[in-house]
Design a protein around this motif. Structure first.
Motif, mmCIF file in Angstrom:
data_model
loop_
_atom_site.group_PDB
_atom_site.id
_atom_site.type_symbol
_atom_site.label_atom_id
_atom_site.label_comp_id
_atom_site.label_asym_id
_atom_site.label_seq_id
_atom_site.Cartn_x
_atom_site.Cartn_y
_atom_site.Cartn_z
ATOM 1 N N HIS B 238 150.425 11.464 -67.815
ATOM 2 C CA HIS B 238 151.011 10.370 -67.041
ATOM 3 C C HIS B 238 152.070 10.855 -66.053
ATOM 4 C CE1 HIS B 238 154.037 10.777 -70.226
ATOM 5 N NE2 HIS B 238 154.873 10.357 -69.304
ATOM 6 N N LEU B 239 152.621 12.037 -66.318
ATOM 7 C CA LEU B 239 153.662 12.567 -65.446
ATOM 8 C C LEU B 239 153.050 13.150 -64.183
ATOM 9 C CD1 LEU B 239 156.732 13.529 -65.295
ATOM 10 C CD2 LEU B 239 155.884 15.703 -66.182
ATOM 11 N N ASN B 240 151.846 13.611 -64.321
ATOM 12 C CA ASN B 240 151.272 14.630 -63.477
ATOM 13 C C ASN B 240 150.273 14.147 -62.446
ATOM 14 O OD1 ASN B 240 150.970 17.154 -62.770
ATOM 15 N ND2 ASN B 240 150.003 17.861 -64.648
ATOM 16 N N HIS B 241 149.601 13.103 -62.762
ATOM 17 C CA HIS B 241 148.585 12.595 -61.845
ATOM 18 C C HIS B 241 148.301 11.135 -62.176
ATOM 19 C CE1 HIS B 241 145.578 12.552 -64.956
ATOM 20 N NE2 HIS B 241 146.039 13.727 -65.348
ATOM 21 N N PRO B 242 147.959 10.359 -61.196
ATOM 22 C CA PRO B 242 147.687 8.945 -61.466
ATOM 23 C C PRO B 242 146.199 8.659 -61.678
ATOM 24 C CG PRO B 242 148.169 9.332 -59.138
ATOM 25 C CD PRO B 242 148.019 10.667 -59.786
ATOM 26 N N TRP B 243 145.426 9.718 -61.972
ATOM 27 C CA TRP B 243 143.982 9.494 -62.094
ATOM 28 C C TRP B 243 143.630 8.743 -63.378
ATOM 29 C CZ3 TRP B 243 144.222 15.364 -61.596
ATOM 30 C CH2 TRP B 243 144.768 15.706 -60.343
ATOM 31 N N ILE B 316 156.181 -2.623 -56.142
ATOM 32 C CA ILE B 316 154.957 -3.156 -55.531
ATOM 33 C C ILE B 316 154.580 -2.374 -54.273
ATOM 34 C CG2 ILE B 316 153.925 -5.188 -54.424
ATOM 35 C CD1 ILE B 316 155.398 -6.903 -56.456
ATOM 36 N N GLN B 317 155.572 -2.151 -53.389
ATOM 37 C CA GLN B 317 155.292 -1.388 -52.169
ATOM 38 C C GLN B 317 154.888 0.048 -52.507
ATOM 39 O OE1 GLN B 317 154.962 -2.607 -49.011
ATOM 40 N NE2 GLN B 317 154.118 -0.558 -48.706
ATOM 41 N N SER B 318 155.607 0.643 -53.465
ATOM 42 C CA SER B 318 155.264 2.010 -53.880
ATOM 43 C C SER B 318 153.831 2.086 -54.382
ATOM 44 C CB SER B 318 156.191 2.462 -55.009
ATOM 45 O OG SER B 318 157.270 3.191 -54.503
ATOM 46 N N ALA B 319 153.434 1.107 -55.178
ATOM 47 C CA ALA B 319 152.079 1.111 -55.745
ATOM 48 C C ALA B 319 151.040 1.017 -54.629
ATOM 49 C CB ALA B 319 151.915 -0.041 -56.722
ATOM 50 N N LYS B 349 142.669 -2.893 -57.913
ATOM 51 C CA LYS B 349 142.969 -2.704 -59.338
ATOM 52 C C LYS B 349 143.958 -1.559 -59.520
ATOM 53 C CE LYS B 349 139.949 -5.455 -61.504
ATOM 54 N NZ LYS B 349 140.488 -6.654 -62.161
ATOM 55 N N CYS B 350 143.695 -0.493 -58.815
ATOM 56 C CA CYS B 350 144.516 0.705 -58.942
ATOM 57 C C CYS B 350 145.968 0.385 -58.605
ATOM 58 C CB CYS B 350 143.968 1.798 -58.033
ATOM 59 S SG CYS B 350 144.835 3.358 -58.177
ATOM 60 N N ALA B 351 146.197 -0.327 -57.496
ATOM 61 C CA ALA B 351 147.563 -0.710 -57.112
ATOM 62 C C ALA B 351 148.209 -1.533 -58.227
ATOM 63 C CB ALA B 351 147.542 -1.493 -55.803
ATOM 64 N N HIS B 352 147.411 -2.397 -58.867
ATOM 65 C CA HIS B 352 147.925 -3.232 -59.964
ATOM 66 C C HIS B 352 148.395 -2.366 -61.135
ATOM 67 C CE1 HIS B 352 148.058 -6.323 -63.079
ATOM 68 N NE2 HIS B 352 147.220 -5.574 -63.780
ATOM 69 N N TYR B 353 147.540 -1.423 -61.568
ATOM 70 C CA TYR B 353 147.920 -0.589 -62.720
ATOM 71 C C TYR B 353 149.061 0.372 -62.372
ATOM 72 C CZ TYR B 353 144.024 -2.563 -65.275
ATOM 73 O OH TYR B 353 143.187 -3.435 -65.908
ATOM 74 N N VAL B 354 149.108 0.804 -61.124
ATOM 75 C CA VAL B 354 150.212 1.680 -60.721
ATOM 76 C C VAL B 354 151.529 0.894 -60.756
ATOM 77 C CG1 VAL B 354 151.200 3.057 -58.832
ATOM 78 C CG2 VAL B 354 148.769 3.244 -59.336
ATOM 79 N N THR B 355 151.502 -0.357 -60.283
ATOM 80 C CA THR B 355 152.707 -1.202 -60.340
ATOM 81 C C THR B 355 153.221 -1.304 -61.769
ATOM 82 O OG1 THR B 355 151.751 -2.539 -58.569
ATOM 83 C CG2 THR B 355 153.683 -3.443 -59.660
ATOM 84 N N GLU B 356 152.315 -1.615 -62.680
ATOM 85 C CA GLU B 356 152.661 -1.716 -64.108
ATOM 86 C C GLU B 356 153.311 -0.438 -64.607
ATOM 87 O OE1 GLU B 356 149.346 -4.486 -66.298
ATOM 88 O OE2 GLU B 356 149.580 -2.427 -67.007
ATOM 89 N N HIS B 357 152.656 0.675 -64.253
ATOM 90 C CA HIS B 357 153.119 1.986 -64.696
ATOM 91 C C HIS B 357 154.539 2.265 -64.178
ATOM 92 C CE1 HIS B 357 152.608 6.309 -65.750
ATOM 93 N NE2 HIS B 357 153.467 6.455 -64.746
ATOM 94 N N LEU B 358 154.748 2.008 -62.881
ATOM 95 C CA LEU B 358 156.063 2.285 -62.283
ATOM 96 C C LEU B 358 157.144 1.435 -62.935
ATOM 97 C CD1 LEU B 358 155.197 2.494 -58.442
ATOM 98 C CD2 LEU B 358 155.377 4.379 -60.080
ATOM 99 N N ALA B 359 156.825 0.174 -63.234
ATOM 100 C CA ALA B 359 157.800 -0.726 -63.868
ATOM 101 C C ALA B 359 158.161 -0.233 -65.267
ATOM 102 C CB ALA B 359 157.232 -2.141 -63.920
ATOM 103 N N GLU B 360 157.160 0.276 -65.979
ATOM 104 C CA GLU B 360 157.405 0.744 -67.351
ATOM 105 C C GLU B 360 158.064 2.113 -67.415
ATOM 106 O OE1 GLU B 360 153.751 0.746 -69.591
ATOM 107 O OE2 GLU B 360 153.365 -1.352 -69.032
#
Lengths: 376, 376
Positions: B238-243, B316-319, B349-360
């Motif tokens: 999770h640190l290393n890549h958003p794949w 959100i913008q970052s995602a 979808k990807c932007a959605h999961y990235v937003t979640e990830h960044l918030a957490e």
């Protein structure tokens, strides 16, 4: 007109593309392959001073002809390393050069299939020398390579193109000197013909100087380009190129009101077809190269007519073929000056005037000069 | 998947193009420029054995980054010939390499403007060394150059790409070994992770052998690519890549019935991010290069976030930024497997999961290995 950015053959892979209308250029390659083979052999047997032989195709365009040249050199290099054994096995570094407007992507994407087919062709017979193919965008009227880094230059069906419309002919604000014509025709003033000649001399001298700097000592050039048979610059027109008929097509569009007269008067082809003596004079003046070989040969205007005689067997079909091959080369240049929308009309007219010409005078012939030069 | 013909960055110059979404790659170039400068200086002062210094960018892509590298080398070479005088003035021969699917036409057509701008920038300050730029299509997992003909290789943000999906993972008729994943994730079996590791080792060893053959003695390589911080292949995900989040996007499209489960199960990214120790081990095994420099640095997932901290300021913008930069790189690969029409949905979808990830978890960080090697 910016040659470097605007000039290119007709794009794509459709009916009017250069890819599908370059048989004349291919026939010139076949006609001159013995001269090329000799030059490749001689260069292969010199001390290369480098790990590989650097071979350059100037004005490579995009299509089967591009890789025909490459396969020819590979074949000779493979054969010579294998059987004669007097030359060392060599690696080949190819550079395919053309202006930046050329479709290099098309060439690059065809390389995988090319490599497969050449590997299959060499299987079991001759040694396949390692080869590497790069693309090099830029005008050959500029330096393209580091000094003394090349062994062999090749250029086919290109060097009749000038670096620009002759200096003095395209200046804004002045009257148009070559009214109604697009190249040297019977009604072209002597002063304009001289401007064309001077542009040829300057371009050719520059070309020789640049390639001299880039070639190793003993390096060679094999150059094939459109030329003239007679010294008289006016006499050769109808035998030598169908551009007079292209001018006539444009004139008739002016008469019909589809093209503005000034638009035609201001257009001149950046091209010149020298005689052998004119070519020899420039080479002599440069004192940079020895001429190993120089010949003149002809090729029918109709790319699909392989006969030797002067008769056009089917004038209408021949005229269509000729108009198509002219469009593949001159289309983009005419489109950028007269507008894309006029192209169909221009080449319909052109086919008409070519038909007339063939009926009256028989098959037209391009004259080509093939030249082999060795760097002093 | 045929890497050589199918793989490329997102085309064109539009909103989703690589050209407009390659700021992360640019930041890596800036981060590593000191290492590159040092290598260029050292190579400039060796005996080149050739009339020019041959400099190669492997995986050049098409966009501003391509020519950023070129301008950097020109600057160092110009500066060094002018002021320090211990090194001779040199001509530079650049080769820009990428797979044949890369848009070389775009690069070639930007060269004229590039040359003008670089001439203007060097005016009066430093000597502008003569330079020549060629394009070389082909995989860097094959031989690209004649033996001992290159002085400096550079590659940025590319060598994490494998030559293929790991051998053993893509075989037809067998069950899918990496179900639901597209790279190494927590649920990836150890055997699959090993296939990935082995593919990296084989590719890297091959890469080193090929470049060794092409470099002159003392020639150098500066390589920057995605890596891992920890040895544990699972820990770094999770640190290393958003794949992983990209995989989750695909999983949710499977759940919604928009993507066939087998389609997802059969897809694996041809990528691997090694640790520094893994890289060192392969170089040691090769016995072909000495490591002059090796470091790990990080770069925010969000290409437009230049802050040093771990917080994402506007999740959100970052995602959105992150999803766009992922699409520019992975879009064509996903399109060729899942279909072009699903791309918008996948990256929404990807932007959605990235937003979640960044918030957490706060801002994600790519880890990059920068490596400078000298040929023995």
């Amino acid at each position: 007109m910016n040659m470097e950015s605007d000039f290119h053959m007709a794009k794509g892979e459709g009916e009017t593309s250069y890819v599908n209308n370059s048989r004349i250029q291919q026939k010139a390659l076949l006609e001159t392959e013995v001269v090329l083979e000799k030059a490749v052999r001689e260069v292969l047997c010199m001390d290369l001073h480098q790990p590989a032989m650097t071979v350059v195709d100037l004005g490579c365009s995009s299509g089967q002809n591009t890789l025909f040249f490459v396969s020819k050199v590979i074949k000779v290099a493979g054969h010579d390393s294998d059987e004669k054994s007097r030359c060392n096995p060599v690696e080949l570094q190819f550079f395919l050069n053309d202006l930046p407007g050329n479709n290099f992507n098309h060439v690059f994407r065809s390389l995988e299939r090319f490599k497969e087919s050449i590997t299959a062709r060499h299987k079991g017979n001759t040694l396949l020398p390692p080869f590497y193919i790069a693309g090099l965008p830029g005008s050959y009227y500029t330096r393209l390579f580091p000094r003394q880094s090349c062994h062999l230059f090749h250029s086919s069906f290109c060097l009749h193109w000038r670096s620009r419309v002759p200096a003095g002919l395209e200046e804004g604000g002045r009257e148009y000197l070559n009214e109604g014509n697009i190249y040297i025709a019977n009604t072209t003033p002597a002063g304009v013909a001289e401007l064309y000649q001077r542009q040829f001399q300057n371009d050719m001298l520059l070309f020789l100087k640049l390639r001299y700097e880039e070639l190793v000592f003993g390096g060679q050039m094999v150059l094939t380009f459109l030329g003239r048979k007679y010294e008289d610059i006016y006499n050769d027109g109808h035998l030598n190129h169908p551009w007079g008929l292209l001018a006539r097509s444009l004139q008739s569009l002016v008469e019909e009101g589809l093209v503005n007269k000034e638009k035609l008067d201001s257009f001149n082809l950046p091209i010149y077809t020298p005689s052998i003596n004119e070519v020899k004079a420039v080479i002599g003046q440069s004192e940079l190269f020895n001429v190993s070989h120089i010949t003149l040969f002809d090729s029918n205007w109709d790319p699909h007519d392989d006969s030797q005689g002067d008769d056009a067997h089917n004038t209408i079909q021949s005229a269509i073929n000729i108009a198509k091959s002219l469009r593949a080369v001159f289309g983009p240049l005419l489109a950028s000056h007269f507008g894309e929308s006029l192209l169909n009309e221009i080449f319909k007219k052109c086919a008409h005037y070519v038909t007339e010409h063939l009926a009256e005078r028989g098959e037209g012939k391009y004259l080509l000069i093939c030249l082999s030069l060795k760097r002093t």
